[in-house]
Design a protein around this motif. Structure first.
Motif, short mmCIF file in Angstrom:
data_model
loop_
_atom_site.label_atom_id
_atom_site.label_comp_id
_atom_site.label_asym_id
_atom_site.label_seq_id
_atom_site.Cartn_x
_atom_site.Cartn_y
_atom_site.Cartn_z
N LYS A 38 0.81 -1.21 0.00
CA LYS A 38 0.00 0.00 0.00
C LYS A 38 0.85 1.27 0.00
N LYS A 39 1.89 1.29 -0.80
CA LYS A 39 2.60 2.55 -1.00
C LYS A 39 1.62 3.55 -1.62
N PRO A 40 1.57 4.76 -1.13
CA PRO A 40 0.49 5.64 -1.54
C PRO A 40 0.61 6.17 -2.97
N VAL A 41 -0.50 6.15 -3.66
CA VAL A 41 -0.65 6.98 -4.85
C VAL A 41 -0.81 8.41 -4.34
N VAL A 42 -0.02 9.33 -4.84
CA VAL A 42 -0.05 10.70 -4.33
C VAL A 42 -0.73 11.62 -5.33
N VAL A 43 -1.82 12.23 -4.88
CA VAL A 43 -2.49 13.28 -5.65
C VAL A 43 -1.80 14.59 -5.30
N TRP A 44 -1.21 15.24 -6.29
CA TRP A 44 -0.58 16.54 -6.06
C TRP A 44 -1.43 17.59 -6.76
N ASN A 45 -2.11 18.40 -5.97
CA ASN A 45 -2.85 19.53 -6.52
C ASN A 45 -1.84 20.63 -6.83
N GLU A 64 -7.97 32.81 -9.81
CA GLU A 64 -6.81 33.44 -9.21
C GLU A 64 -5.78 32.42 -8.75
N LEU A 65 -4.51 32.80 -8.88
CA LEU A 65 -3.41 31.97 -8.37
C LEU A 65 -3.44 31.97 -6.85
N ALA A 66 -3.38 30.79 -6.24
CA ALA A 66 -3.40 30.70 -4.78
C ALA A 66 -2.06 31.18 -4.21
N PRO A 67 -2.08 31.81 -3.03
CA PRO A 67 -0.82 32.20 -2.40
C PRO A 67 -0.04 30.97 -1.96
N ASN A 68 1.26 31.11 -1.92
CA ASN A 68 2.15 30.06 -1.39
C ASN A 68 2.16 28.77 -2.20
N GLU A 69 1.87 28.86 -3.50
CA GLU A 69 1.96 27.67 -4.35
C GLU A 69 3.41 27.19 -4.38
N LEU A 70 3.60 25.87 -4.30
CA LEU A 70 4.96 25.33 -4.34
C LEU A 70 5.68 25.81 -5.60
N THR A 71 6.92 26.22 -5.44
CA THR A 71 7.71 26.66 -6.59
C THR A 71 8.16 25.46 -7.41
N HIS A 72 8.74 25.75 -8.55
CA HIS A 72 9.26 24.68 -9.40
C HIS A 72 10.30 23.86 -8.66
N GLU A 73 11.23 24.52 -8.00
CA GLU A 73 12.30 23.81 -7.29
C GLU A 73 11.73 23.00 -6.12
N PRO A 88 4.27 4.80 -6.31
CA PRO A 88 4.15 4.24 -7.67
C PRO A 88 3.55 5.21 -8.69
N VAL A 89 2.67 6.12 -8.23
CA VAL A 89 1.94 6.99 -9.15
C VAL A 89 1.85 8.39 -8.55
N VAL A 90 2.09 9.40 -9.38
CA VAL A 90 1.81 10.79 -9.01
C VAL A 90 0.68 11.27 -9.93
N LEU A 91 -0.42 11.68 -9.30
CA LEU A 91 -1.57 12.17 -10.04
C LEU A 91 -1.59 13.69 -9.94
N PHE A 92 -1.35 14.36 -11.05
CA PHE A 92 -1.35 15.82 -11.08
C PHE A 92 -2.78 16.31 -11.24
N SER A 93 -3.22 17.08 -10.25
CA SER A 93 -4.58 17.60 -10.28
C SER A 93 -4.55 19.08 -9.96
N GLY A 94 -5.70 19.65 -9.68
CA GLY A 94 -5.75 21.08 -9.42
C GLY A 94 -6.90 21.41 -8.51
N VAL A 302 -0.96 16.02 -1.63
CA VAL A 302 -0.15 17.20 -1.34
C VAL A 302 -0.84 18.37 -2.02
N SER A 303 -1.15 19.40 -1.25
CA SER A 303 -1.85 20.55 -1.80
C SER A 303 -0.88 21.50 -2.49
N TRP A 304 -1.44 22.49 -3.19
CA TRP A 304 -0.61 23.47 -3.91
C TRP A 304 0.33 24.23 -2.99
N ASP A 305 -0.03 24.32 -1.69
CA ASP A 305 0.81 25.04 -0.74
C ASP A 305 1.69 24.12 0.09
N GLY A 306 1.72 22.82 -0.28
CA GLY A 306 2.60 21.87 0.39
C GLY A 306 1.99 21.12 1.55
#
Length: 392
Positions: A38-45, A64-73, A88-94, A302-306
């Motif tokens: 059960k390694k987690p599938v991670v949804v990254w908003n 509008e762009l949310a404050p504190n969105e994770l940077t590229h780095e 095993p999987v990263v699901l890119f969402s929003g 993981v949310s847009w702000d980490g």
């Protein structure tokens, strides 16, 4: 996640899973739900920005762009940690992930790390060029949300033309050789359009179809009165089974799943017990491997702000922030009482869940939905439609 095609129509057998040893790193994507580790599938908003304003959006996304969105780095650091942890999987969402300028680079890094990259999109921004680019990067799958036929979909999505643009995105994915599927959130606003969604799958030869039971969170928390009754839910699940079976009879092995109501598993088993007892015994084996709801265990967010959540719907509670500690450490820190309990919810659920004979198969269903309606996250999930006779 309950596979109608896998369970009801026999697309997967227990031996298919056992052949890979049941470990996440070895299992193909369609068998991941049966993993033993059960390694987690991670949804990254990756962003809260969206070009639509859907009435059931769990993220309350907007223009509008949310404050504190994770940077590229910071995103690259997160992906490196997820690789090391064995995700095993990263699901890119929003929001809408295609509104994040560096999405293609993040997808590319995910694939280079050996993880499967998946996108959940409203489909409207998937141009012909974007589909080709994503396919060239090795993206595994695009899930496009569709809430019904044109009039219904555009009303729910809050924009005229949303249906036409989403279907154009689907066609671009198909033309590019990129695996694409439809995602349909069931409510009273659209459940009568389930047959029309199956018709679209047949017409366009779409290989995957996911039906999501409504979860009361974000803007979806205002739709409690639009949730189906138990009898209506049973009727919809019966219809989904019948239409999936019809697809298979026509030689179309479409992957059809239901999501976010794990009562579907025992219901399908009981259904098969009457229709095909031999198949029912094999389905029970698969359901036992699946273990039902995996919020805080087999899926995380993981949310847009980490901020780290138990799943993408449980946004009001955070276990920590990836800016301060890696996801891998947050996820395995059992000193947090809720995280520890989510690793095995069965001893903590109450009421009819506690005495239910399907608890080990359902996993206590959706805790965040129980909390939304009762204020008690360990109370029975009000969306469970199994009768007292069926659970005793």
């Amino acid at each position: 996640m309950v596979g109608i095609s896998k369970l009801y129509c026999g697309a997967v057998e227990g031996g298919d899973v056992l052949r890979y040893g049941r470990h996440s790193k070895h299992l193909p994507s369609h068998l991941l739900q049966f993993s033993v580790d059960k390694k987690p599938v991670v949804v990254w908003n990756v962003t809260r920005r969206c070009n639509l304003r859907c009435i059931h959006c769990y993220a309350k996304a907007g223009a509008e762009l949310a404050p504190n969105e994770l940077t590229h780095e910071e995103g690259l650091t997160l992906l490196a940690d997820l690789k090391q942890f064995g995700v095993p999987v990263v699901l890119f969402s929003g929001g809408e992930p295609l509104m994040r300028p560096d999405l293609f680079e993040l997808v590319e890094r995910t694939v280079v790390h050996g993880m499967r990259a998946v996108i959940s999109s409203n489909g409207t921004l998937i141009t012909r060029e974007a589909a080709r680019h994503l396919q060239s990067l090795g993206l595994s799958y695009v899930g496009v949300s569709l809430d019904g036929t044109e009039k219904t979909h555009d009303r729910i999505r809050g924009q005229t033309g949303a249906f036409a643009a989403a279907m154009a995105g689907v066609r671009h994915c198909l033309a590019a050789g990129l695996k694409v599927g439809l995602r349909f959130t069931i409510s009273r606003l659209n459940y009568q359009e389930v047959p029309a969604i199956f018709d679209l799958v047949e017409e366009y030869q779409i290989p995957r179809l996911c039906f999501y039971h409504l979860v009361y969170t974000g803007r979806g928390s205002r739709l409690v009165e639009q949730a189906l009754s138990h009898d209506e839910t049973r009727g919809v699940v019966d219809l989904i089974c019948a239409r999936t079976q019809r697809l298979f009879a026509r030689g179309r092995a479409v992957e059809v799943l239901t999501v976010d109501n794990h009562a579907d598993g025992p219901y399908i088993y009981l259904k098969l017990l009457k229709e095909n007892p031999e198949r029912a015994a094999r389905v029970l084996e698969l359901l036992q491997m699946n273990e039902g709801n995996n919020s805080g265990r087999g899926i995380g967010c993981v949310s847009w702000d980490g901020e780290v959540h138990a799943d993408q719907f449980w946004r009001h509670f955070s276990f920590g922030n990836v800016r301060e500690r890696p996801f891998s450490l947050i996820w395995t820190d059992l000193s947090h009482p809720l995280m520890a309990r989510l690793k095995d919810k069965k001893p903590y659920v109450t009421g009819r869940c506690q005495r239910c004979r399907w608890l080990a198969i359902c996993g206590g269903n959706f805790r965040v939905r129980a909390e939304a309606l009762t204020g008690d996250l360990w109370a029975p999930d009000p969306a469970c439609y199994l009768t007292d006779e069926e659970i005793s």
